[in-house]
Write a protein that holds these residues in place. Sequence first.
Motif, mmCIF file in Angstrom:
data_model
loop_
_atom_site.group_PDB
_atom_site.id
_atom_site.type_symbol
_atom_site.label_atom_id
_atom_site.label_comp_id
_atom_site.label_asym_id
_atom_site.label_seq_id
_atom_site.Cartn_x
_atom_site.Cartn_y
_atom_site.Cartn_z
ATOM 1 N N SER A 56 -4.290 84.991 39.684
ATOM 2 C CA SER A 56 -5.307 86.000 39.409
ATOM 3 C C SER A 56 -4.753 87.107 38.512
ATOM 4 O O SER A 56 -5.395 87.526 37.546
ATOM 5 C CB SER A 56 -5.820 86.598 40.721
ATOM 6 O OG SER A 56 -6.712 87.654 40.467
ATOM 7 N N GLU A 57 -3.545 87.560 38.828
ATOM 8 C CA GLU A 57 -2.885 88.595 38.026
ATOM 9 C C GLU A 57 -2.665 88.097 36.594
ATOM 10 O O GLU A 57 -2.885 88.836 35.626
ATOM 11 C CB GLU A 57 -1.544 88.942 38.682
ATOM 12 C CG GLU A 57 -1.084 90.348 38.465
ATOM 13 C CD GLU A 57 0.192 90.655 39.258
ATOM 14 O OE1 GLU A 57 1.051 91.335 38.694
ATOM 15 O OE2 GLU A 57 0.326 90.216 40.419
ATOM 16 N N ALA A 58 -2.236 86.863 36.457
ATOM 17 C CA ALA A 58 -1.980 86.290 35.135
ATOM 18 C C ALA A 58 -3.275 86.139 34.334
ATOM 19 O O ALA A 58 -3.310 86.421 33.132
ATOM 20 C CB ALA A 58 -1.287 84.937 35.278
ATOM 21 N N ALA A 110 -2.083 81.230 29.496
ATOM 22 C CA ALA A 110 -3.114 80.295 29.972
ATOM 23 C C ALA A 110 -2.492 78.945 30.333
ATOM 24 O O ALA A 110 -2.853 78.327 31.349
ATOM 25 C CB ALA A 110 -4.200 80.121 28.909
ATOM 26 N N GLU A 111 -1.549 78.490 29.531
ATOM 27 C CA GLU A 111 -0.879 77.215 29.811
ATOM 28 C C GLU A 111 -0.012 77.314 31.066
ATOM 29 O O GLU A 111 0.011 76.402 31.886
ATOM 30 C CB GLU A 111 -0.043 76.778 28.601
ATOM 31 C CG GLU A 111 0.682 75.462 28.773
ATOM 32 C CD GLU A 111 -0.236 74.247 28.943
ATOM 33 O OE1 GLU A 111 0.298 73.165 29.256
ATOM 34 O OE2 GLU A 111 -1.473 74.353 28.771
ATOM 35 N N ALA A 158 -6.692 88.129 29.852
ATOM 36 C CA ALA A 158 -7.980 88.635 29.367
ATOM 37 C C ALA A 158 -7.822 89.918 28.557
ATOM 38 O O ALA A 158 -8.642 90.193 27.674
ATOM 39 C CB ALA A 158 -8.922 88.873 30.542
ATOM 40 N N GLN A 159 -6.777 90.691 28.800
ATOM 41 C CA GLN A 159 -6.571 91.935 28.067
ATOM 42 C C GLN A 159 -5.530 91.808 26.950
ATOM 43 O O GLN A 159 -5.317 92.746 26.194
ATOM 44 C CB GLN A 159 -6.160 93.058 29.028
ATOM 45 C CG GLN A 159 -4.750 92.892 29.569
ATOM 46 C CD GLN A 159 -4.214 94.133 30.256
ATOM 47 O OE1 GLN A 159 -4.774 95.209 30.130
ATOM 48 N NE2 GLN A 159 -3.123 93.985 30.976
ATOM 49 N N ASP A 160 -4.882 90.670 26.854
ATOM 50 C CA ASP A 160 -3.803 90.487 25.887
ATOM 51 C C ASP A 160 -4.360 90.379 24.467
ATOM 52 O O ASP A 160 -5.137 89.478 24.169
ATOM 53 C CB ASP A 160 -3.007 89.228 26.233
ATOM 54 C CG ASP A 160 -1.673 89.164 25.527
ATOM 55 O OD1 ASP A 160 -1.543 89.726 24.421
ATOM 56 O OD2 ASP A 160 -0.758 88.533 26.075
#
Length: 162
Positions: A13-15, A32-33, A20-22
């Motif tokens: 969840s943290e990742a 994502a990978e 999403a903000q990167d």
Amino acid sequence: MTSSDAELTRLLSEARTWAAQDPDPATAATLAELVRLAGDGTGAARQELADSFRGTLQFGTAGLRAALGPGPNRMNRVVVRRAAAGFTAFLTDAVAQAAPGTRPRAVVGYDARYNSDIFAEETAAVLTAAGVETFLMPAALPTPLLAYAVRALECDGGVMVT
């Protein structure tokens, strides 16, 4: 649900939130990978995620240092923006106390290492957006030139990205 499952759920969840903000598509894709692989049970991906999200980078005697990659425990554009925002707040407050009504001035330099120019541009953008008169060095230059530029340009501070 075991504590290990709960930890993995929290980590994923943290990742996802970080991705999403990167603003950097490369580190967002890497993250994502890693999320996909860790979710599928790949131990090495889970370990990499855990290390990438194990706290935030701390300033040491040589500034912020870490491997390039996503997460708050790596060097990336999000971490650089956060550090630049902290420096900007400090500089603005210091100048306001020393010379009320004076606009702070700063210079940002960088060397030839990978992403130094990108991190310097991010830093200069944060400073400029906050109203700091900002000078970005014109090319990759040796670190001592930043100290010279701070004095020569009569700046209140400087950032060297190496």
